[in-house]
Design a protein around this motif. Structure first.
Motif, short mmCIF file in Angstrom:
data_model
loop_
_atom_site.label_atom_id
_atom_site.label_comp_id
_atom_site.label_asym_id
_atom_site.label_seq_id
_atom_site.Cartn_x
_atom_site.Cartn_y
_atom_site.Cartn_z
N ALA A 79 29.70 27.58 33.65
CA ALA A 79 29.54 26.64 34.88
C ALA A 79 28.19 26.73 35.43
O ALA A 79 27.55 27.80 35.29
CB ALA A 79 30.66 27.21 35.71
N GLU A 80 28.05 25.66 36.07
CA GLU A 80 26.53 25.71 36.67
C GLU A 80 26.57 24.92 38.21
O GLU A 80 27.48 24.42 38.49
CB GLU A 80 25.47 24.66 35.84
CG GLU A 80 25.98 23.33 35.77
CD GLU A 80 25.23 22.39 34.69
OE1 GLU A 80 24.41 23.10 33.95
OE2 GLU A 80 25.26 21.24 34.99
N ASP A 81 25.73 25.25 38.92
CA ASP A 81 25.43 24.69 40.37
C ASP A 81 26.68 24.78 41.02
O ASP A 81 26.96 23.89 41.85
CB ASP A 81 25.07 23.22 40.20
CG ASP A 81 23.65 23.17 39.47
OD1 ASP A 81 22.77 23.88 39.82
OD2 ASP A 81 23.70 22.25 38.50
N SER A 82 27.50 25.97 41.09
CA SER A 82 28.64 25.98 41.70
C SER A 82 28.37 26.96 43.19
O SER A 82 27.32 27.81 43.01
CB SER A 82 29.67 26.61 40.95
OG SER A 82 30.42 25.61 39.98
N LEU A 83 29.28 27.09 44.02
CA LEU A 83 28.94 27.85 45.34
C LEU A 83 30.20 28.58 45.42
O LEU A 83 31.42 28.07 45.57
CB LEU A 83 28.81 26.77 46.46
CG LEU A 83 28.72 27.44 47.75
CD1 LEU A 83 27.48 28.50 47.79
CD2 LEU A 83 28.83 26.64 49.09
N ILE A 84 30.31 30.00 45.52
CA ILE A 84 31.41 30.90 45.68
C ILE A 84 30.89 31.46 47.33
O ILE A 84 29.92 32.37 47.09
CB ILE A 84 31.49 31.80 44.63
CG1 ILE A 84 31.27 31.49 43.32
CG2 ILE A 84 32.58 32.73 44.88
CD1 ILE A 84 32.47 30.34 42.94
N THR A 85 31.62 31.33 48.17
CA THR A 85 31.27 31.63 49.44
C THR A 85 32.42 31.96 50.36
O THR A 85 33.42 31.20 50.37
CB THR A 85 30.15 30.56 50.06
OG1 THR A 85 29.74 31.01 51.28
CG2 THR A 85 31.09 29.19 50.43
N ARG A 86 32.18 32.77 51.47
CA ARG A 86 33.23 33.18 52.47
C ARG A 86 34.42 33.54 51.91
O ARG A 86 35.50 33.32 52.55
CB ARG A 86 33.13 32.19 53.59
CG ARG A 86 31.94 31.75 54.20
CD ARG A 86 32.16 31.04 55.27
NE ARG A 86 32.86 29.78 55.34
CZ ARG A 86 32.38 28.41 54.82
NH1 ARG A 86 31.05 28.48 54.84
NH2 ARG A 86 33.18 27.65 54.75
N ASN A 87 34.53 34.13 50.73
CA ASN A 87 35.76 34.70 50.22
C ASN A 87 36.16 35.93 50.57
O ASN A 87 35.18 36.81 50.74
CB ASN A 87 36.00 34.40 48.74
CG ASN A 87 35.98 33.08 48.40
OD1 ASN A 87 36.68 32.10 48.50
ND2 ASN A 87 34.76 32.45 47.84
N VAL A 88 37.59 36.51 50.85
CA VAL A 88 37.50 37.79 51.08
C VAL A 88 38.47 38.04 49.95
O VAL A 88 39.62 37.74 49.39
CB VAL A 88 38.47 38.06 52.32
CG1 VAL A 88 38.96 39.58 52.25
CG2 VAL A 88 37.86 37.39 53.48
N ILE A 89 37.89 39.02 49.08
CA ILE A 89 38.53 39.44 47.83
C ILE A 89 38.61 41.08 47.65
O ILE A 89 37.58 41.87 47.81
CB ILE A 89 37.37 39.00 46.75
CG1 ILE A 89 36.89 37.66 46.77
CG2 ILE A 89 37.93 39.35 45.27
CD1 ILE A 89 36.08 36.97 46.06
N THR A 90 39.69 41.59 47.78
CA THR A 90 40.09 42.91 47.70
C THR A 90 41.04 43.29 46.67
O THR A 90 41.95 42.96 46.22
CB THR A 90 40.73 43.26 49.07
OG1 THR A 90 41.82 42.67 49.37
CG2 THR A 90 39.70 42.76 50.30
N ASP A 91 40.81 44.70 46.22
CA ASP A 91 41.57 45.54 45.25
C ASP A 91 42.13 44.84 44.13
O ASP A 91 43.38 44.97 43.67
CB ASP A 91 42.89 45.94 46.24
CG ASP A 91 42.45 46.61 47.43
OD1 ASP A 91 41.58 47.57 47.42
OD2 ASP A 91 43.12 46.61 48.56
N ASN A 92 41.04 44.12 43.59
CA ASN A 92 41.62 43.67 42.26
C ASN A 92 40.91 44.74 41.11
O ASN A 92 39.77 44.80 41.25
CB ASN A 92 41.02 42.32 42.19
CG ASN A 92 41.36 41.40 42.99
OD1 ASN A 92 42.45 40.90 42.99
ND2 ASN A 92 40.59 41.16 44.02
N ALA A 93 41.54 45.23 40.16
CA ALA A 93 41.18 46.26 39.41
C ALA A 93 41.68 46.28 38.09
O ALA A 93 42.95 45.88 37.79
CB ALA A 93 41.56 47.60 40.02
N GLY A 94 41.03 46.36 37.03
CA GLY A 94 41.46 46.37 35.57
C GLY A 94 40.51 46.75 34.75
O GLY A 94 39.22 47.01 35.04
#
Length: 354
Positions: A277-292
């Motif tokens: 993917a290109e030119d995308s914005l990933i912002t202000r997310n709360v991302i917790t306790d994802n484990a693998g």
């Protein structure tokens, strides 16, 4: 089936017994009311642009196809349930025979416009709960799609789609799925502002998949208990997937384990994954306790696509990440121009991204 020629608001109050928030109109519209034991499809077939089909509480063993512009299919909330029809009643080539619950279908030459599906449950279909193809301005709102074999709610070859306030759980693949085409190799298409907002996805293989699309927003959703929460997928076709905004989502404990497929490695513990993917914005997310332990595990992951296409010029900024494993931020991509700024996190691969 009965009919009444009244304003939307008046008809809702008189027949359904509750305000459903429809705006008053200067012109009367037809409300087609379906009760248990009656056919939803017959009511839809009788509807003309601007009509609403109200489906009373009950369980309906049928699939429904909508091909008329500006028709609204409205249930009475979770108590209105669509489940698969008996196999013997499914005519070949129909929505039911294809394993879908509700189909909204335009054509290659003309998109069906302004359809709304709202306030009902689709459950147990072998393929998809709600499937839309060649639509313009489709709204799917307050729909529960659960235990369907492939996708909960899906749109292909569509523009200006709005998926709002839905629940997608325990579906075989993505809870919400959006793509240019699943049958043809082609470049990413412009969705003209499609929005995925305020939904809840849990227990699916992937919460939201965005495949070979551009100009799309995924915002204010909650995703938990999936194998992966958000996948933005591109490949070698041009133009590339991109211009996707993923913001203000809460993504936690997406630690279900899903096996490898012919086109994707095993999944577990993936928050947001960008691949090709290109030119995308990933912002202000709360991302917790994802484990693998998958190559795609981690809080926010950049990874080469299945065919080796890199991600470029994506901005990852202002996110709050904690407890993700093997790391909060993972850049396993060799693409150029990807930036990580202002994120709150403790561990990254490679080091120095936090």
């Amino acid at each position: 089936m009965t009919k009444c020629h009244v304003l939307y608001l008046a008809c809702t109050a008189a027949i359904v017994g509750t305000s459903l928030g429809a705006a008053p109109s200067a012109a009367a519209r037809t409300a087609h009311v379906v009760r248990p034991g009656e056919s939803i499809q017959k009511a839809v077939d009788a509807a003309v642009p601007g009509d609403t089909v109200f489906v009373a509480p009950g369980t309906y063993r049928e699939s429904v196809t909508i091909g008329t512009d500006r028709v609204t299919l409205r249930g009475a909330g979770p108590r209105t349930v669509l489940q698969p029809a008996p196999a013997a009643t499914r005519a070949a080539g129909t929505c039911a025979a294809d394993g879908n619950g509700i189909c909204v279908t335009g054509t290659k030459d003309r998109k069906v416009q302004g359809v709304t599906v709202t306030s009902l449950t689709v459950s147990g279909f072998t393929k998809n709960g709600v499937y839309a193809s060649a639509t313009d301005g489709l709204t799917v709102r307050r729909v529960t799609a659960e235990k369907n074999g492939v996708w909960g709610i899906a749109a292909e070859g569509s523009v200006r789609t709005a998926f709002r306030s839905n629940t997608a759980r325990d579906n075989g693949d993505a809870g919400l799925f959006l793509a240019n085409s699943v049958k043809e190799e082609q470049g990413a298409t412009d969705t003209q502002g499609t929005v995925v907002q305020g939904n809840r996805m849990e227990g699916n293989r992937i919460g939201v998949t965005v495949r070979r699309l551009r100009d799309l927003t995924v915002a204010r959703n909650r995703m938990t208990g999936n194998c992966a929460a958000v996948f933005v997928v591109g490949d070698e076709n041009k133009p590339k997937a991109g211009l996707v905004t993923v913001r203000d989502n809460r993504i936690e404990r997406n630690n279900k384990s899903c096996p490898k497929t012919p086109r994707l490695d095993a999944l577990q513990g993936s928050g947001i994954v960008l691949t090709g993917a290109e030119d995308s914005l990933i912002t202000r997310n709360v991302i917790t306790d994802n484990a693998g332990s998958s190559p795609l595990s981690g809080g926010i992951v950049l990874f080469k696509s299945f065919v080796g296409t890199t991600s470029e010029r994506n901005r990852i900024s202002g996110n709050v990440l904690s407890g993700n494993s093997p790391a909060d931020l993972v850049n396993a991509d060799t693409g150029q121009g990807n930036t990580f700024e202002g994120n709150s996190c403790r561990l990254s691969r490679p080091a120095g991204l936090c």
